[in-house]
Motif scaffolding. Structure first.
Motif, PDB file in Angstrom:
ATOM      1  N   GLY A 335       0.789  -1.220   0.000  1.00 28.77           N
ATOM      2  CA  GLY A 335       0.000   0.000   0.000  1.00 28.77           C
ATOM      3  C   GLY A 335       0.819   1.267   0.000  1.00 28.77           C
ATOM      4  N   ARG A 336       2.133   1.143   0.242  1.00 28.06           N
ATOM      5  CA  ARG A 336       2.995   2.326   0.286  1.00 28.06           C
ATOM      6  C   ARG A 336       3.816   2.483  -0.993  1.00 28.06           C
ATOM      7  NH1 ARG A 336       3.787   0.185   5.734  1.00 28.06           N
ATOM      8  NH2 ARG A 336       2.873   1.607   7.292  1.00 28.06           N
ATOM      9  N   VAL A 337       4.311   1.348  -1.531  1.00 26.72           N
ATOM     10  CA  VAL A 337       5.060   1.391  -2.790  1.00 26.72           C
ATOM     11  C   VAL A 337       4.068   1.161  -3.921  1.00 26.72           C
ATOM     12  CG1 VAL A 337       6.866   0.303  -4.164  1.00 26.72           C
ATOM     13  CG2 VAL A 337       7.179   0.598  -1.691  1.00 26.72           C
ATOM     14  N   GLN A 338       3.825   2.197  -4.704  1.00 22.99           N
ATOM     15  CA  GLN A 338       2.807   2.144  -5.751  1.00 22.99           C
ATOM     16  C   GLN A 338       3.424   2.258  -7.138  1.00 22.99           C
ATOM     17  OE1 GLN A 338       0.008   5.207  -4.643  1.00 22.99           O
ATOM     18  NE2 GLN A 338      -0.639   4.121  -2.805  1.00 22.99           N
ATOM     19  N   ARG A 339       4.649   1.893  -7.239  1.00 24.95           N
ATOM     20  CA  ARG A 339       5.375   1.883  -8.503  1.00 24.95           C
ATOM     21  C   ARG A 339       5.842   0.466  -8.777  1.00 24.95           C
ATOM     22  NH1 ARG A 339      11.196   0.930 -10.105  1.00 24.95           N
ATOM     23  NH2 ARG A 339      11.528   2.344 -11.844  1.00 24.95           N
ATOM     24  N   ALA A 364       1.579 -10.248   3.772  1.00 26.15           N
ATOM     25  CA  ALA A 364       0.803  -9.172   3.142  1.00 26.15           C
ATOM     26  C   ALA A 364       0.962  -9.188   1.621  1.00 26.15           C
ATOM     27  CB  ALA A 364       1.198  -7.807   3.709  1.00 26.15           C
ATOM     28  N   ALA A 365       1.083 -10.387   1.043  1.00 24.51           N
ATOM     29  CA  ALA A 365       1.333 -10.495  -0.401  1.00 24.51           C
ATOM     30  C   ALA A 365       0.231  -9.840  -1.228  1.00 24.51           C
ATOM     31  CB  ALA A 365       1.483 -11.966  -0.798  1.00 24.51           C
ATOM     32  N   ARG A 366      -1.034 -10.109  -0.890  1.00 27.32           N
ATOM     33  CA  ARG A 366      -2.129  -9.554  -1.694  1.00 27.32           C
ATOM     34  C   ARG A 366      -2.056  -8.023  -1.728  1.00 27.32           C
ATOM     35  NH1 ARG A 366      -7.026 -11.606  -3.250  1.00 27.32           N
ATOM     36  NH2 ARG A 366      -6.757 -13.408  -1.866  1.00 27.32           N
ATOM     37  N   SER A 367      -1.865  -7.410  -0.569  1.00 30.14           N
ATOM     38  CA  SER A 367      -1.811  -5.946  -0.521  1.00 30.14           C
ATOM     39  C   SER A 367      -0.597  -5.414  -1.265  1.00 30.14           C
ATOM     40  CB  SER A 367      -1.778  -5.473   0.937  1.00 30.14           C
ATOM     41  OG  SER A 367      -2.974  -5.797   1.597  1.00 30.14           O
ATOM     42  N   PHE A 368       0.531  -6.110  -1.157  1.00 30.98           N
ATOM     43  CA  PHE A 368       1.719  -5.680  -1.877  1.00 30.98           C
ATOM     44  C   PHE A 368       1.514  -5.777  -3.387  1.00 30.98           C
ATOM     45  CE2 PHE A 368       5.699  -7.153  -3.968  1.00 30.98           C
ATOM     46  CZ  PHE A 368       6.341  -5.920  -3.995  1.00 30.98           C
ATOM     47  N   TYR A 369       0.998  -6.901  -3.839  1.00 29.47           N
ATOM     48  CA  TYR A 369       0.802  -7.096  -5.279  1.00 29.47           C
ATOM     49  C   TYR A 369      -0.178  -6.065  -5.847  1.00 29.47           C
ATOM     50  CZ  TYR A 369       3.294 -11.581  -5.800  1.00 29.47           C
ATOM     51  OH  TYR A 369       4.256 -12.558  -5.885  1.00 29.47           O
ATOM     52  N   THR A 370      -1.310  -5.909  -5.191  1.00 28.71           N
ATOM     53  CA  THR A 370      -2.301  -4.959  -5.723  1.00 28.71           C
ATOM     54  C   THR A 370      -1.767  -3.537  -5.651  1.00 28.71           C
ATOM     55  OG1 THR A 370      -3.390  -4.900  -3.547  1.00 28.71           O
ATOM     56  CG2 THR A 370      -4.267  -6.429  -5.184  1.00 28.71           C
ATOM     57  N   GLY A 371      -0.953  -3.243  -4.634  1.00 31.11           N
ATOM     58  CA  GLY A 371      -0.373  -1.908  -4.528  1.00 31.11           C
ATOM     59  C   GLY A 371       0.582  -1.590  -5.651  1.00 31.11           C
TER      60      GLY A 371
END
Length: 598
Positions: A335-339, A364-371
């Motif tokens: 959710g923080r890295v959006q690039r 937190a894979a799902r949140s990282f991937y979608t982010g």
């Protein structure tokens, strides 16, 4: 004798015979108090025994905590840190409650829970609980833990039912009260001991990799994590930079865009890099690209952390920029890295999908991937998979997804494989062994099992490519595969003559022999456009550049800037200029709003 004298003598005699008034006042009282005094003594004795009985639970809990310290900690210093941590928690409750019995009752489950969580985390990740786990509380990881550890769920429910009435009883019967100022001083003293010991002892990288020192490591990691966060925050970055990233232009690639498949080949690398390894005849072709080159990928994890390389190739950034927090990189970045690669491809019109083998809550894979740009994330629960499946299982799901989605536009599909994952001390799906497989006879049995699984992977990939050719003859595909890290046993056979301490030093220096995997480029009905960034040796954060260049896609401003870093640093990223290039680039991304809250 005068009459007065006689009277006086008689009175004196009478006075001598009359009891003393003070004696009369005391004697009756003494005669009445003897039984009463005996009763008082008996009551005091009973009261004392009762008070000692009420003290017994407190003493028992403290002795139990000390026994756990001796059983789980190694060395006097670590036992001392355990005791200081135990004391700190007790004093914390004492500040709030003033009752030592109740404070010990509340502290003991915290101690037991920390050890239980550490053991569970070690079983899953080979590392015990760290203070950073408390610093980074995310819903995905909590949900994953709750799902994967049903014993804790049941224990928590029982604890709640039992603890409430027990706490009430102890609250009423606890005979002691501690002044809050004393508790504050005690907590400060314990915290001081933890801080001093934490700075005197070295926090080695391998301290969390073992079934021991659960509490002392947790406290020790807290000292270093708080210091690191105070100095730098979670992410290393320059405070200021003179440059700025340009605004992204519209993505207009020339010609038809290929479907892109990025394959995460778990734990796989070319064993030809190990001089004494025996490999089957014809081994090594799987690691070559369509042009015959065997390209090397420099990753940032050795022996297990797949999520390090996931972060590298999906965000295009370095795990080493997180310093002491790198082990928690996907949880921090979620959710923080959006690039990232998926985000850039979406900007170019791609539909982005990920096939992930386990629960999306894992790290937190799902949140990282979608982010980082994935529109659709399919995890192990949705796949109906076990933790580890043969590669053909995931390739079958990838083929189904392509069949369902390819008519809607260009696809970017990330496929995570698990067949080469540890452990290698048993035959994984022995019935799927290729017919022409023969054991090469390495001294370490794990190496032979690893090679057998690699043979299965090579066959399953070739079958997948043949299926794409057959089922989608009019579609073009760019396929990029990479190994995320070497298997854990590799560090023991790369240079078997060195001892464990020297091996640890080399790992700490990022000796390339321990961090080299592979990446390979394949294409169907399509010829890769630009391979100028596909260097023979490449740092993993540059892999998104290779994918976009090979697909013939224009680079957005952030990746165009990273291309300039690649050219200046000749394939190195964090290792270039002592991390200066990475710190500058992180600040550029922060200023552009592509990294937030770090």
């Amino acid at each position: 004798m005068s009459p007065m004298g006689g009277v006086s003598s008689l009175q004196s005699a009478a006075d001598r015979c009359r009891p003393d008034q003070e004696s009369l006042a005391i004697a009756p009282h003494m005669s009445l108090s003897l039984p009463h005094l005996a009763t008082q003594v008996a009551l005091f004795d009973a009261w004392s025994r009762h008070r000692i009985a009420r003290l017994a639970p407190l003493v028992t809990l403290h002795l139990a905590a000390f026994a756990i310290a001796v059983a789980t900690e190694t060395g006097v210093a670590r036992i001392a840190m355990f005791i200081a941590a135990w004391g700190f928690v007790n004093f914390f409750w004492l500040v709030l409650l003033r009752r030592p019995g109740l404070s010990a009752v509340l502290s003991f489950p915290i101690l037991v829970t920390l050890i239980a969580i550490s053991r569970f985390k070690f079983d899953v990740l080979w590392t015990t609980a760290s203070f950073v786990d408390v610093m980074i509380i995310d819903a995905d990881t909590f949900a994953f833990f709750w799902m994967m550890f049903p014993t804790v769920r049941g224990a928590a429910e029982i604890a709640v039912v039992v603890a409430i009435p027990l706490a009430f009883v102890i609250w009423r019967v606890d005979p002691y009260r501690v002044r809050r100022v004393v508790s504050l001083l005690g907590a400060a003293a314990c915290l001081g001991v933890i801080t001093v010991l934490g700075n005197l002892m070295t926090l080695a990288h391998g301290d969390s990799f073992g079934k021991r020192n659960y509490v002392s490591y947790f406290a020790h990691s807290g000292v270093h994590a708080i210091a690191a966060y105070w100095q730098q925050g979670y992410l290393e970055s320059d405070k200021e930079v003179a440059d700025r990233l340009d605004t992204a232009d519209e993505c207009q690639p020339a010609g038809k865009r290929p479907h892109i498949i990025l394959v995460h080949d778990e734990g796989s690398f070319d064993l030809l890099a190990v001089a004494d390894a025996k490999v089957p005849q014809g081994y090594g072709g799987h690691f070559r690209s369509f042009d015959g080159k065997a390209r090397k990928l420099l990753v940032e994890g050795a022996g297990g952390p797949s999520w390090f390389t996931e972060y590298n190739v999906l965000s295009g950034l370095s795990v080493r920029s997180y310093g002491r927090f790198r082990f928690f990189v996907t949880r921090i970045a979620a959710g923080r890295v959006q690039r990232g690669l998926a985000s850039s491809l979406r900007h170019c019109g791609y539909h982005t999908h990920a096939i992930y083998p386990v629960s999306g809550g894992f790290l937190a894979a799902r949140s990282f991937y979608t982010g980082t740009g994935f529109e659709h994330f399919i995890d192990g629960k949705e796949l109906g998979s076990g933790n580890f499946e043969p590669d053909r299982f995931y390739f079958d799901r990838a083929s189904q997804l392509i069949a369902d989605e390819h008519l809607h536009g260009s696809l970017f599909l990330f496929v995570f494989l698990t067949a080469n994952h540890f452990m290698w001390d048993y035959p994984f799906h022995e019935e799927l062994t290729p017919a022409d497989w023969s054991n090469p006879g390495n001294e370490m049995p794990e190496v032979n099992e690893y090679l057998r699984r690699q043979a299965m992977s090579e066959r399953d990939f070739n079958d997948f490519v043949a299926r794409l050719k057959r089922d989608f003859p009019d579609e073009s595909f760019l396929i990029v595969r990479y190994g995320d890290h070497q298997p854990d046993f590799a560090k023991h056979i790369i240079d078997p003559a060195i001892d464990a301490e020297e091996r640890a030093r080399r790992l700490g220096r990022y000796d390339a022999r321990y961090y080299t995997s592979y990446y390979a480029i394949d294409a169907l009905n399509f010829r890769p456009v630009d391979l100028s960034m596909a260097l023979d040796v490449l740092d993993a954060p540059y892999l998104p550049l290779v994918v976009q260049g090979a697909a013939g896609l224009p680079l957005d401003p952030s990746f165009a800037e990273q291309r300039r870093i690649l050219d200046r640093c000749q394939g190195l990223f964090y290792g270039c200029a002592g991390g200066a290039e990475a710190r500058r680039f992180n600040r550029l991304l922060i200023n552009a709003g592509l990294i937030k809250g770090l």
